[in-house]
Design a protein around this motif. Structure first.
Motif, PDB file in Angstrom:
ATOM      1  N   GLU A  74       0.817  -1.215   0.000  1.00  0.00           N
ATOM      2  CA  GLU A  74       0.000   0.000   0.000  1.00  0.00           C
ATOM      3  C   GLU A  74       0.851   1.265   0.000  1.00  0.00           C
ATOM      4  O   GLU A  74       0.464   2.283  -0.570  1.00  0.00           O
ATOM      5  N   LEU A  75       2.011   1.203   0.659  1.00  0.00           N
ATOM      6  CA  LEU A  75       2.856   2.381   0.814  1.00  0.00           C
ATOM      7  C   LEU A  75       3.982   2.472  -0.218  1.00  0.00           C
ATOM      8  O   LEU A  75       4.758   3.418  -0.213  1.00  0.00           O
ATOM      9  N   ASN A  76       4.077   1.443  -1.081  1.00  0.00           N
ATOM     10  CA  ASN A  76       5.128   1.385  -2.093  1.00  0.00           C
ATOM     11  C   ASN A  76       6.519   1.473  -1.453  1.00  0.00           C
ATOM     12  O   ASN A  76       7.369   2.253  -1.869  1.00  0.00           O
ATOM     13  N   THR A  77       6.705   0.685  -0.393  1.00  0.00           N
ATOM     14  CA  THR A  77       7.998   0.601   0.296  1.00  0.00           C
ATOM     15  C   THR A  77       8.471  -0.852   0.224  1.00  0.00           C
ATOM     16  O   THR A  77       7.848  -1.680  -0.441  1.00  0.00           O
ATOM     17  N   ASN A  78       9.546  -1.154   0.922  1.00  0.00           N
ATOM     18  CA  ASN A  78      10.127  -2.504   0.851  1.00  0.00           C
ATOM     19  C   ASN A  78       9.712  -3.434   1.982  1.00  0.00           C
ATOM     20  O   ASN A  78       9.796  -4.636   1.844  1.00  0.00           O
ATOM     21  N   TRP A  79       9.313  -2.865   3.113  1.00  0.00           N
ATOM     22  CA  TRP A  79       9.057  -3.666   4.304  1.00  0.00           C
ATOM     23  C   TRP A  79       7.659  -3.415   4.863  1.00  0.00           C
ATOM     24  O   TRP A  79       7.214  -2.274   4.932  1.00  0.00           O
ATOM     25  N   THR A  80       7.010  -4.488   5.295  1.00  0.00           N
ATOM     26  CA  THR A  80       5.751  -4.389   6.021  1.00  0.00           C
ATOM     27  C   THR A  80       6.084  -4.415   7.503  1.00  0.00           C
ATOM     28  O   THR A  80       6.973  -5.161   7.934  1.00  0.00           O
ATOM     29  N   ILE A  81       5.360  -3.614   8.281  1.00  0.00           N
ATOM     30  CA  ILE A  81       5.573  -3.570   9.728  1.00  0.00           C
ATOM     31  C   ILE A  81       4.287  -4.014  10.414  1.00  0.00           C
ATOM     32  O   ILE A  81       3.202  -3.549  10.078  1.00  0.00           O
ATOM     33  N   GLN A  82       4.427  -4.919  11.351  1.00  0.00           N
ATOM     34  CA  GLN A  82       3.309  -5.370  12.166  1.00  0.00           C
ATOM     35  C   GLN A  82       3.598  -5.033  13.616  1.00  0.00           C
ATOM     36  O   GLN A  82       4.754  -5.017  14.039  1.00  0.00           O
TER      37      GLN A  82
END
Length: 136
Positions: A74-82
């Motif tokens: 969704e953010l067009n970045t490399n990492w998802t944060i939970q």
């Protein structure tokens, strides 16, 4: 533990692959970008009485712990944060209950550092990444 400790070490004779950037370099960029949001979630977790020890999971695939707060697609970045907690890590067996006290001794101040459980294909480890403003 600092983020540099998770970066793969290049063999001294391996000059050819030196240009290949570790995915953890992109993690540092994303953590700097996400810092304000992560800090806000950490404060919410503490203020709502959920936990005094928030833990954030950084990954590039899917994991079954915590709740997604920043989705890389969704953010067009490399990492998802939970977002998760020490209690969930103990409950799921990621942190051994007998090692909880030892973990708490190394846990850094939430006001200054985000506790991040980084998952890469080679394994996973905790890092403490400082909140900072990169506007120099």
């Amino acid at each position: 533990m600092d983020i540099e400790e998770l970066l793969p070490q290049q063999p001294e004779g391996d000059k050819k692959n030196k240009k290949k950037e570790s995915p953890l370099v992109s993690l540092e960029k994303d953590l700097d970008l996400y810092a304000d949001s992560i800090r806000e979630v950490a404060i919410d977790i503490i203020m709502e009485g959920i936990s005094t020890h928030p833990i954030f999971i950084a990954h590039q695939h899917s994991v079954s712990i915590g709740e997604v707060i920043l989705n890389r697609e969704e953010l067009n970045t490399n990492w998802t944060i939970q977002a998760s907690t020490l209690e969930e890590f103990v409950e799921k067996g990621i942190i051994n209950p007998e090692k909880k006290v030892l973990f708490l001794k190394s846990y850094k101040k939430t006001e200054d550092f985000m506790c991040v459980f980084v998952i890469v294909p080679e394994g996973a480890n905790f890092i403490y990444y400082p909140y900072k403003n990169k506007r120099a």
